[in-house]
Design a protein around this motif. Sequence first.
Motif, PDB file in Angstrom:
ATOM      1  N   MET A 171       0.850  -1.207   0.000  1.00 45.09           N
ATOM      2  CA  MET A 171       0.000   0.000   0.000  1.00 45.09           C
ATOM      3  C   MET A 171       0.875   1.244   0.000  1.00 45.09           C
ATOM      4  N   LYS A 172       0.488   2.226  -0.792  1.00 43.20           N
ATOM      5  CA  LYS A 172       1.265   3.458  -0.865  1.00 43.20           C
ATOM      6  C   LYS A 172       1.155   4.242   0.442  1.00 43.20           C
ATOM      7  N   PRO A 173       2.232   4.891   0.857  1.00 44.26           N
ATOM      8  CA  PRO A 173       2.118   5.790   2.010  1.00 44.26           C
ATOM      9  C   PRO A 173       1.239   6.975   1.669  1.00 44.26           C
ATOM     10  N   ILE A 174       0.524   7.491   2.665  1.00 42.78           N
ATOM     11  CA  ILE A 174      -0.358   8.633   2.454  1.00 42.78           C
ATOM     12  C   ILE A 174       0.256   9.868   3.091  1.00 42.78           C
ATOM     13  N   ILE A 175       0.369  10.924   2.322  1.00 41.06           N
ATOM     14  CA  ILE A 175       0.892  12.199   2.806  1.00 41.06           C
ATOM     15  C   ILE A 175      -0.280  13.158   2.943  1.00 41.06           C
ATOM     16  N   LEU A 176      -0.526  13.632   4.156  1.00 41.50           N
ATOM     17  CA  LEU A 176      -1.656  14.520   4.409  1.00 41.50           C
ATOM     18  C   LEU A 176      -1.187  15.960   4.487  1.00 41.50           C
ATOM     19  N   LEU A 177      -1.818  16.834   3.726  1.00 42.60           N
ATOM     20  CA  LEU A 177      -1.473  18.240   3.689  1.00 42.60           C
ATOM     21  C   LEU A 177      -2.744  19.074   3.736  1.00 42.60           C
ATOM     22  N   LEU A 178      -2.582  20.354   3.965  1.00 41.81           N
ATOM     23  CA  LEU A 178      -3.709  21.277   3.911  1.00 41.81           C
ATOM     24  C   LEU A 178      -3.543  22.165   2.699  1.00 41.81           C
ATOM     25  N   LEU A 179      -4.505  22.121   1.799  1.00 46.14           N
ATOM     26  CA  LEU A 179      -4.462  22.952   0.614  1.00 46.14           C
ATOM     27  C   LEU A 179      -5.418  24.112   0.820  1.00 46.14           C
ATOM     28  N   THR A 180      -4.863  25.320   0.885  1.00 44.40           N
ATOM     29  CA  THR A 180      -5.685  26.495   1.174  1.00 44.40           C
ATOM     30  C   THR A 180      -6.055  27.189  -0.126  1.00 44.40           C
ATOM     31  N   THR A 181      -5.913  28.506  -0.172  1.00 44.58           N
ATOM     32  CA  THR A 181      -6.368  29.267  -1.325  1.00 44.58           C
ATOM     33  C   THR A 181      -5.611  28.863  -2.584  1.00 44.58           C
ATOM     34  N   LEU A 182      -6.349  28.563  -3.639  1.00 43.96           N
ATOM     35  CA  LEU A 182      -5.717  28.286  -4.913  1.00 43.96           C
ATOM     36  C   LEU A 182      -5.294  29.597  -5.557  1.00 43.96           C
ATOM     37  N   THR A 183      -4.453  29.509  -6.578  1.00 48.93           N
ATOM     38  CA  THR A 183      -3.873  30.697  -7.190  1.00 48.93           C
ATOM     39  C   THR A 183      -4.927  31.733  -7.514  1.00 48.93           C
ATOM     40  N   SER A 184      -4.715  32.940  -7.050  1.00 49.73           N
ATOM     41  CA  SER A 184      -5.673  34.032  -7.251  1.00 49.73           C
ATOM     42  C   SER A 184      -5.847  34.323  -8.730  1.00 49.73           C
ATOM     43  N   GLY A 185      -7.112  34.497  -9.134  1.00 49.06           N
ATOM     44  CA  GLY A 185      -7.408  34.875 -10.504  1.00 49.06           C
ATOM     45  C   GLY A 185      -7.396  33.727 -11.484  1.00 49.06           C
ATOM     46  N   VAL A 186      -7.263  32.498 -11.007  1.00 53.66           N
ATOM     47  CA  VAL A 186      -7.143  31.364 -11.900  1.00 53.66           C
ATOM     48  C   VAL A 186      -8.463  31.003 -12.551  1.00 53.66           C
ATOM     49  N   PHE A 187      -9.559  31.248 -11.844  1.00 53.19           N
ATOM     50  CA  PHE A 187     -10.787  30.575 -12.223  1.00 53.19           C
ATOM     51  C   PHE A 187     -11.800  31.445 -12.965  1.00 53.19           C
ATOM     52  N   GLY A 188     -11.357  32.443 -13.695  1.00 51.68           N
ATOM     53  CA  GLY A 188     -12.280  33.249 -14.474  1.00 51.68           C
ATOM     54  C   GLY A 188     -12.834  32.468 -15.650  1.00 51.68           C
ATOM     55  N   GLN A 189     -13.890  32.959 -16.267  1.00 52.12           N
ATOM     56  CA  GLN A 189     -14.507  32.272 -17.393  1.00 52.12           C
ATOM     57  C   GLN A 189     -13.564  32.145 -18.586  1.00 52.12           C
TER      58      GLN A 189
ATOM     59  N   ILE B 252      -1.011  11.557  -2.025  1.00 49.92           N
ATOM     60  CA  ILE B 252      -0.942  12.874  -1.404  1.00 49.92           C
ATOM     61  C   ILE B 252      -2.355  13.436  -1.281  1.00 49.92           C
ATOM     62  N   LYS B 253      -2.803  13.581  -0.046  1.00 48.86           N
ATOM     63  CA  LYS B 253      -4.159  14.040   0.211  1.00 48.86           C
ATOM     64  C   LYS B 253      -4.129  15.409   0.884  1.00 48.86           C
ATOM     65  N   TYR B 254      -4.926  16.320   0.365  1.00 50.03           N
ATOM     66  CA  TYR B 254      -5.019  17.666   0.910  1.00 50.03           C
ATOM     67  C   TYR B 254      -6.373  17.854   1.575  1.00 50.03           C
ATOM     68  N   ARG B 255      -6.357  18.386   2.801  1.00 52.97           N
ATOM     69  CA  ARG B 255      -7.602  18.768   3.454  1.00 52.97           C
ATOM     70  C   ARG B 255      -8.015  20.119   2.867  1.00 52.97           C
ATOM     71  N   ILE B 256      -9.125  20.158   2.202  1.00 48.81           N
ATOM     72  CA  ILE B 256      -9.530  21.362   1.472  1.00 48.81           C
ATOM     73  C   ILE B 256     -10.020  22.438   2.430  1.00 48.81           C
ATOM     74  N   ALA B 257      -9.464  23.631   2.297  1.00 43.07           N
ATOM     75  CA  ALA B 257      -9.892  24.773   3.097  1.00 43.07           C
ATOM     76  C   ALA B 257     -11.128  25.402   2.460  1.00 43.07           C
TER      77      ALA B 257
END
Length: 283
Positions: free
Chosen positions: A1-19, A91-96
């Motif tokens: 089984m693969k090792p699991i790395i737990l991280l916290l992923l906060t704000t994604l890159t600003s301005g990335v998600f425009g139409q 690699i698992k991120y806890r979503i903020a």
Amino acid sequence: MKPIILLLLTTLTSGVFGQSNRVDTLQFDKRYTRCEKQWIAFKSKKDKEYSYGYIYIDTQAGFTYDAKGTFTVGADGKYIADTTISKNSSIKYRIAPNWGNVALIPTSRYKELNLPAEPSWLKFYYNYTDTVAHNVRWGWTYNAVNDCEVALLYLHKAYAVKPHAEGLEFEMAYAYNALGQLNNAISILNAGLTYNPKDIMLIRELGYSYLQKADYPNCIRIYKQGIEQCTDKQMDTKSEMALNLSAAYKRSGDEGQYKTWLDNARNWAPAGSPVAEIVKRQQ
């Protein structure tokens, strides 16, 4: 089984998600809470590169992102995957809550990215058997990230089976209050208090419902009832109710009682608590 790395992923890159940020059929217009059990993508820090992975709910940790890798788009329009980061570990991120919008990866692209319909490990996170407990927990999870509309979908299912399940009526009322459906919240809370009249969380939430509705007589009555029931171990709740009680008096024009209950909130609030910080700013 693969090792699991737990991280916290906060704000994604600003301005990335425009139409304007589109890659073929990708549209970055989905809130992550609407992508449970889905493969999603978002723009990475590198130009013309996209990170992708799977969003699911961990019963204890809440919304979680399992990173699969990155992809670029070739000259022929096909997705070219790089899964180096997940080759030897998960690699698992806890979503903020402040995550930006994401894009759903179309099922037509799964083959190019070598993706299954769902990951094989998902069964370890979705192995619940108690429908009521599951729905209450999922409702709590969605409430915690301010997606109360979805929370109510789960909570209604639980309520139809076991209306007085632990925590259920509070979560329903919390969602209704957040959505401004105050009469629904009041109805649920009164029913809950008929069943368990000493539930301090239901009392606190009912006082808040009446405060938001500007029904100050009932608000004052309920908050005083709750304050009388608080123990020495519930000073956070007691001070919060006192603060809201002071607001009810102020809005109803009773300046004397407003100051009295503001002082009570100040005296009862534990050091460093949110209430303690709020009363510092009050006149």
